[in-house]
Design a protein around this motif. Structure first.
Motif, PDB file in Angstrom:
ATOM      1  N   UNK A  98       0.920  -1.097   0.166  1.00  0.00           N
ATOM      2  CA  UNK A  98       0.107   0.232  -0.295  1.00  0.00           C
ATOM      3  C   UNK A  98       0.581   1.343   0.203  1.00  0.00           C
ATOM      4  N   UNK A  99       2.468   1.505  -0.106  1.00  0.00           N
ATOM      5  CA  UNK A  99       2.954   2.353   0.647  1.00  0.00           C
ATOM      6  C   UNK A  99       4.439   2.439  -1.320  1.00  0.00           C
ATOM      7  N   UNK A 100       3.810   1.502  -1.600  1.00  0.00           N
ATOM      8  CA  UNK A 100       4.106   1.829  -3.104  1.00  0.00           C
ATOM      9  C   UNK A 100       5.506   1.121  -2.648  1.00  0.00           C
ATOM     10  N   UNK A 101       6.258   0.102  -2.020  1.00  0.00           N
ATOM     11  CA  UNK A 101       6.687  -0.625  -1.939  1.00  0.00           C
ATOM     12  C   UNK A 101       7.289  -1.720  -2.576  1.00  0.00           C
ATOM     13  N   UNK A 102       8.084  -2.172  -2.634  1.00  0.00           N
ATOM     14  CA  UNK A 102       8.492  -3.798  -3.549  1.00  0.00           C
ATOM     15  C   UNK A 102       8.963  -4.927  -2.459  1.00  0.00           C
ATOM     16  N   UNK A 103       6.675  -5.729  -2.795  1.00  0.00           N
ATOM     17  CA  UNK A 103       7.036  -6.639  -2.149  1.00  0.00           C
ATOM     18  C   UNK A 103       7.916  -8.150  -2.823  1.00  0.00           C
ATOM     19  N   UNK A 104       8.395  -7.623  -3.851  1.00  0.00           N
ATOM     20  CA  UNK A 104       9.175  -9.322  -4.936  1.00  0.00           C
ATOM     21  C   UNK A 104       7.697  -8.823  -5.886  1.00  0.00           C
ATOM     22  N   UNK A 105       8.170  -9.956  -6.390  1.00  0.00           N
ATOM     23  CA  UNK A 105       7.751 -10.213  -8.628  1.00  0.00           C
ATOM     24  C   UNK A 105       7.223 -11.622  -8.610  1.00  0.00           C
ATOM     25  N   UNK A 106       6.847 -11.922  -9.177  1.00  0.00           N
ATOM     26  CA  UNK A 106       6.142 -12.744  -9.617  1.00  0.00           C
ATOM     27  C   UNK A 106       6.710 -12.866 -11.479  1.00  0.00           C
ATOM     28  N   UNK A 107       6.396 -14.187 -12.240  1.00  0.00           N
ATOM     29  CA  UNK A 107       6.730 -13.934 -13.247  1.00  0.00           C
ATOM     30  C   UNK A 107       5.118 -14.807 -14.257  1.00  0.00           C
ATOM     31  N   UNK A 108       5.317 -14.271 -15.191  1.00  0.00           N
ATOM     32  CA  UNK A 108       4.186 -14.991 -16.190  1.00  0.00           C
ATOM     33  C   UNK A 108       4.067 -16.823 -16.018  1.00  0.00           C
ATOM     34  N   UNK A 109       4.978 -17.168 -16.304  1.00  0.00           N
ATOM     35  CA  UNK A 109       5.781 -18.638 -16.455  1.00  0.00           C
ATOM     36  C   UNK A 109       4.818 -19.157 -14.269  1.00  0.00           C
ATOM     37  N   UNK A 110       4.851 -18.543 -13.654  1.00  0.00           N
ATOM     38  CA  UNK A 110       5.009 -18.680 -12.168  1.00  0.00           C
ATOM     39  C   UNK A 110       3.681 -18.836 -11.996  1.00  0.00           C
TER      40      UNK A 110
END
Length: 63
Positions: free
Chosen positions: A23-35
């Motif tokens: 909610x604070x626009x801090x990155x919490x991670x990423x995901x791939x389309x394949x995942x």
């Protein structure tokens, strides 16, 4: 955001990964389309699954 919405956004933007922010626009991670596609095709998937649930399941720390 749900997994289905994320997949649609990624397909529309023609990107292979999506950065997930809190909610604070801090990155919490990423995901791939394949995942996400593999998850969507698994027996544990429900249409209510959200990206934060995917990150928590993968062991990312959420804020």
């Amino acid at each position: 955001m749900t997994v289905e919405v994320a997949l649609a956004v990624m397909a529309g933007a023609r990107v292979e990964h999506l950065t997930v922010c809190d909610g604070d626009d801090e990155s919490t991670g990423s995901v791939t389309r394949v995942r996400l596609a593999v998850l969507r095709d698994s027996s544990t998937y429900t249409d209510r699954m959200r990206l934060r649930d995917v990150l928590a399941k993968d062991g990312h720390r959420l804020r």
